[in-house]
Design a protein around this motif. Structure first.
Motif, PDB file in Angstrom:
ATOM      1  N   GLU A   7       3.720   1.636  -1.389  1.00 21.07           N
ATOM      2  CA  GLU A   7       4.242   1.874  -2.739  1.00 21.07           C
ATOM      3  C   GLU A   7       3.215   2.592  -3.605  1.00 21.07           C
ATOM      4  N   ALA A   8       1.941   2.300  -3.359  1.00 17.51           N
ATOM      5  CA  ALA A   8       0.885   2.928  -4.150  1.00 17.51           C
ATOM      6  C   ALA A   8       0.511   4.304  -3.616  1.00 17.51           C
ATOM      7  N   ILE A   9       0.543   4.451  -2.302  1.00 18.31           N
ATOM      8  CA  ILE A   9       0.164   5.722  -1.668  1.00 18.31           C
ATOM      9  C   ILE A   9       1.314   6.155  -0.767  1.00 18.31           C
ATOM     10  N   ALA A  16       0.831  -1.206   0.000  1.00 16.78           N
ATOM     11  CA  ALA A  16       0.000   0.000   0.000  1.00 16.78           C
ATOM     12  C   ALA A  16       0.867   1.258   0.000  1.00 16.78           C
TER      13      ALA A  16
END
Length: 199
Positions: free
Chosen positions: A99-101, A97
């Motif tokens: 890495e995405a946010i 998560a």
């Protein structure tokens, strides 16, 4: 199924050696930039620590002396189950998560820090157990092994205490906390098998 104290302690020693070997293999693979089979190895460690908690708890109930050492092993095992559980169930989703946010990065880092806090606490307890059983071994006549175990146990307690208080990178690239903890675990296992005869 009924285990004598001697059988129980020998099982504890075998489990401690197995845990130290698996941790050493995982660390070596990580340093060599190989990809360790995390699920398999951490799952195996979780099983080892669950059994270790049970057998050390049994020895604590059976033993007439050295109760502090057995208590330290039992609680170290329980903490290691928590630490491995954090790694197996929380690392992947939270770091994925993050890495995405990007804003979730500090949360993922805090979970990693908590995991290491539990890891260090367990190593402090194993260092304490090494001191207890090392002193018993020295008093039983094996001053070399017993004395070395006490010294390494003390180093493990100090290094892991500093790691908890200051941060796990307090020694830079030198893995003193983890390395001394693993060595203390091995020496503890070597002292355990024969000390029980004097219990």
């Amino acid at each position: 199924m009924d285990f004598t104290l001697r059988q129980t302690v020998r099982t504890i020693a075998a489990l401690l050696i197995t845990a130290a070997v698996t941790q050493s293999i995982y660390t070596a693979m990580y340093i060599a930039e190989m990809t360790p089979p995390r699920q398999l190895m951490w799952g195996l460690e979780a099983l080892i620590f669950v059994l270790l908690a049970a057998f050390a708890g049994s020895a604590l109930a059976q033993a007439k002396t050295l109760s502090l050492g057995f208590a330290a092993i039992a609680f170290a095992a329980a903490l290691n189950v928590v630490q491995v559980g954090i790694g197996l169930t929380m690392f992947e989703p939270f770091f994925g998560a993050a890495e995405a946010i990007e804003a979730l990065g500090p949360i993922a880092d805090s979970i990693l820090a908590f995991s290491f806090m539990v890891y260090n606490a367990a190593k402090i307890l194993l260092g304490l157990a090494a001191i207890v059983f090392g002193m018993a071994k020295a008093n039983a006549g094996s001053k070399a092994l017993g004395g070395l175990t006490v010294i390494v146990g003390g180093i493990a307690m100090l290094a892991n205490s500093l790691s908890m208080a200051i941060g796990r990178d307090f020694m830079g690239e030198i893995p003193l906390a983890g390395g001394s903890g693993v060595l203390a675990t091995i020496l503890l296992a070597l002292c355990l098998s024969s000390v029980v005869n004097d219990d």
